[in-house]
Design a protein around this motif. Structure first.
Motif, PDB file in Angstrom:
ATOM      1  N   PRO A 164      39.788   4.093 -92.339  1.00  0.00           N
ATOM      2  CA  PRO A 164      41.090   4.623 -92.728  1.00  0.00           C
ATOM      3  C   PRO A 164      42.099   4.538 -91.590  1.00  0.00           C
ATOM      4  CG  PRO A 164      39.424   6.357 -92.672  1.00  0.00           C
ATOM      5  CD  PRO A 164      38.724   5.087 -92.393  1.00  0.00           C
ATOM      6  N   LEU A 165      43.337   4.214 -91.933  1.00  0.00           N
ATOM      7  CA  LEU A 165      44.382   4.046 -90.925  1.00  0.00           C
ATOM      8  C   LEU A 165      44.729   5.373 -90.272  1.00  0.00           C
ATOM      9  CD1 LEU A 165      46.836   1.598 -92.726  1.00  0.00           C
ATOM     10  CD2 LEU A 165      45.435   1.136 -90.717  1.00  0.00           C
ATOM     11  N   ASP A 166      45.106   5.321 -89.005  1.00  0.00           N
ATOM     12  CA  ASP A 166      45.599   6.492 -88.277  1.00  0.00           C
ATOM     13  C   ASP A 166      44.654   7.684 -88.302  1.00  0.00           C
ATOM     14  OD1 ASP A 166      47.970   5.241 -87.450  1.00  0.00           O
ATOM     15  OD2 ASP A 166      48.808   5.556 -89.438  1.00  0.00           O
ATOM     16  N   THR A 167      43.365   7.421 -88.274  1.00  0.00           N
ATOM     17  CA  THR A 167      42.439   8.536 -88.109  1.00  0.00           C
ATOM     18  C   THR A 167      41.741   8.358 -86.776  1.00  0.00           C
ATOM     19  OG1 THR A 167      40.621   7.358 -89.122  1.00  0.00           O
ATOM     20  CG2 THR A 167      41.964   8.707 -90.566  1.00  0.00           C
ATOM     21  N   GLY A 168      41.466   9.470 -86.144  1.00  0.00           N
ATOM     22  CA  GLY A 168      40.711   9.421 -84.908  1.00  0.00           C
ATOM     23  C   GLY A 168      39.290   9.832 -85.219  1.00  0.00           C
ATOM     24  N   ASP A 169      38.722  10.634 -84.334  1.00  0.00           N
ATOM     25  CA  ASP A 169      37.353  11.071 -84.576  1.00  0.00           C
ATOM     26  C   ASP A 169      37.296  12.463 -85.175  1.00  0.00           C
ATOM     27  OD1 ASP A 169      35.538   8.913 -83.504  1.00  0.00           O
ATOM     28  OD2 ASP A 169      36.973   9.131 -81.886  1.00  0.00           O
ATOM     29  N   PHE A 170      38.445  13.104 -85.295  1.00  0.00           N
ATOM     30  CA  PHE A 170      38.508  14.465 -85.828  1.00  0.00           C
ATOM     31  C   PHE A 170      38.124  14.430 -87.309  1.00  0.00           C
ATOM     32  CE2 PHE A 170      41.586  18.178 -86.871  1.00  0.00           C
ATOM     33  CZ  PHE A 170      40.545  19.082 -86.785  1.00  0.00           C
TER      34      PHE A 170
END
Ligand code: UDP
Ligand code: MG
Length: 327
Positions: A164-170
């Motif tokens: 998914p775009l613009d997701t980090g590890d959170f």
């Protein structure tokens, strides 16, 4: 793994939620992280544990973790024998987390604990993964923001999993996702790809990415981000390897046309293409392409070598409140 007895050995019931944060030189943020996590989790009345994985910090992070654990046994932790890197620290945390779901977060409070209730609500609705989508970022350099944008879009195009775009590890992960990840034995780990690869029901909740509470980013220079980007691509795509093939076909096609052209020019008149420069440029160009292709093969080969060696992913020095990794 560690022979050491946990300092605080009163048996704790399994918590519903494990909050997991990797820690590398974060002494200044840990007490505040604990305070905010405890406040929000106690306010919604869930049972929880906070797992802090000290990834070979050179500051007093280990002492701070030990202190927090003495103060509140729901804070648990372990220290590595040295710095093994973010991905491995998270892996160790997943190996030790007891919760029915695990929330993975940065230790620096860039991922606000106040979002947990919303993530937990989605999980209770039946989602297996609830990831935080960065609606906006506060206090990051334009360089980081720009490279992150390009990186995510590139990864999205060339990898085979839908990251998914613009997701980090959170993100929050259900136990079955955690167990699936624990069954993935690769040493070069890219969790942002491994979690979507697992599948099940995944969804996102938007949030404002905060500025760091204290300390400095460990991933701000190209030197720190590039290995991460290469791991991401090689773990989930063969595209770089295929590029050599595509390029080979392209060059072969161009030369086939060029052969005909040269023959015709030769028949029409004397001395078409004179001079060594032309030859030299073409040879150097192809030499460059071949070197790059070899380098790409090397990147994959090195990673295969890492896997084949089968070394343990991490070594534990100390543990606070954690048993040996749960199987
Ligand atoms: N971290 C780690 N090992 C490392 C580098 C970073 O465990 O070798 C941790 C760090 O303490 C933090 C998280 O990984 O909790 C993300 O790092 P950071 O916040 O510096 O990265 P950024 O959010 O700026 O991308
Ligand atoms: Mg951070």
């Amino acid at each position: 793994m560690s022979e050491q007895q946990p300092e605080n050995s009163t048996p704790q019931p399994r918590p519903t939620l494990s909050i997991l944060a990797p820690v590398y030189n974060e002494e200044a943020v840990l007490p505040e992280l604990y305070r905010r996590v405890a406040a929000i989790m106690d306010s919604i009345g869930e049972t929880w544990e906070l797992i802090l994985v000290n990834d070979g910090s050179r500051d007093r992070s280990a002492e701070v973790i030990a202190g927090l654990h003495r103060q509140d046994p729901r804070v648990k932790g372990l220290s590595f024998s040295r710095n093994f890197g973010f991905q491995i620290a998270v892996t160790a945390g997943l190996d030790h987390a007891q919760g029915d779901a695990v929330i993975l977060t940065d230790a620096d409070l860039q991922d606000p604990p106040e979002l947990y209730p919303e993530m937990i609500a989605k999980w209770r609705e039946g989602y297996d993964v609830v990831y935080g989508v960065r609606a906006s970022r506060v206090g990051e350099t334009w360089f980081k923001e720009f490279t992150a944008k390009i990186f995510y879009r590139l990864i999205y195009r060339i990898t085979d999993v839908d990251i998914p775009l613009d997701t980090g590890d959170f993100r929050l992960m259900d136990r079955r996702v955690v167990n699936a990840i624990r069954r993935m034995p690769e040493r070069n780990r890219f969790l942002r790809g491994m979690v979507p690869w697992v599948g099940y029901r995944q969804t996102g909740v938007p949030y404002q990415r905060q500025a760091r509470f204290a300390g400095e980013s460990k991933f701000s220079s190209v030197r720190q981000m590039l290995p991460f980007a290469i791991d991401a691509i090689t773990s989930f795509s063969y595209f770089p390897l295929q590029m050599a093939t595509y390029f080979g076909f392209l060059i072969a096609a161009i030369s086939a046309v060029a052969i005909v052209v040269v023959i015709i020019l030769r028949l029409l008149g004397p001395h078409p293409l004179t001079g060594q420069a032309t030859t030299l440029v073409v040879v150097l160009f192809l030499g460059g392409v071949q070197m790059i292709s070899l380098g790409i093969i090397g990147e994959y080969l090195g990673r295969i070598y890492d896997e084949v060696k089968g070394r343990p992913m991490y070594l534990v020095d100390k543990k606070w409140g954690l048993e040996d990794s749960n199987q």
